[in-house]
Scaffold this motif. Structure first.
Motif, mmCIF file in Angstrom:
data_model
loop_
_atom_site.group_PDB
_atom_site.id
_atom_site.type_symbol
_atom_site.label_atom_id
_atom_site.label_comp_id
_atom_site.label_asym_id
_atom_site.label_seq_id
_atom_site.Cartn_x
_atom_site.Cartn_y
_atom_site.Cartn_z
ATOM 1 N N GLU A 1 -1.737 8.109 -11.599
ATOM 2 C CA GLU A 1 -0.974 8.468 -10.418
ATOM 3 C C GLU A 1 0.503 8.131 -10.594
ATOM 4 N N LEU B 1 2.508 12.486 -3.909
ATOM 5 C CA LEU B 1 1.901 11.737 -4.998
ATOM 6 C C LEU B 1 1.323 12.724 -6.010
ATOM 7 N N CYS C 1 -1.119 13.235 -9.636
ATOM 8 C CA CYS C 1 -2.208 12.682 -10.438
ATOM 9 C C CYS C 1 -2.337 13.532 -11.695
ATOM 10 N N TRP D 1 -8.400 11.894 -3.214
ATOM 11 C CA TRP D 1 -7.482 10.770 -3.012
ATOM 12 C C TRP D 1 -8.137 9.794 -2.036
ATOM 13 N N CYS E 1 -6.196 8.227 -7.153
ATOM 14 C CA CYS E 1 -6.713 9.543 -7.491
ATOM 15 C C CYS E 1 -8.082 9.341 -8.150
ATOM 16 N N THR F 1 -1.230 3.917 -7.050
ATOM 17 C CA THR F 1 0.212 3.880 -6.851
ATOM 18 C C THR F 1 0.489 3.350 -5.454
#
Length: 122
Positions: A6, A20, A22, A36, A96, A116
């Motif tokens: 991530e 975000l 991945c 997620w 992820c 993250t």
């Protein structure tokens, strides 16, 4: 299993948006359901959204629906999570995950990234 990584987290102000990413280490990502989850120290890992394999049908947690958008790009072996109108309660580590099964349960996912951190200030 596949390796996932991530990126895109950080410190943001309430009301802002964040995307975000991945990245998957393997080709043929289209074979996997991507999802997620998020977790805080005080809570169990919480399902946020998932997206089906080839067609890419999204599905969201009822409590989070409306501000989150999951997407994928199988050609790039990538999945994404856009979060709009961020709130302080969105502060968490976002993970992820990948699975061959269509599920909202974290136990069904056998490939995970390292997470993250997203921190939202009021």
């Amino acid at each position: 299993q596949i390796q996932l990584e991530e990126s895109g987290g950080g410190l943001v102000q309430a009301g802002e948006s964040l995307t975000l990413s991945c990245a998957a280490s393997r080709d043929n990502l289209s074979r996997y359901v991507m999802a997620w989850f998020r977790q805080t120290p005080a809570k169990e890992r919480e399902f946020v959204a998932r997206i089906s394999q080839t067609v890419g049908t999204p599905f969201y947690s009822d409590s989070l629906k409306g501000r989150f958008t999951i997407s994928r790009d199988n050609a790039k072996n990538m999945a994404y999570l856009q979060i709009d109108s961020l709130k302080p309660e969105d502060t968490a580590v976002y993970y992820c995950a990948a699975s061959r099964r269509l599920s909202t349960m974290y136990q069904a996912y056998d490939s995970w990234g390292q997470g993250t951190q997203v921190t939202v200030s009021a």
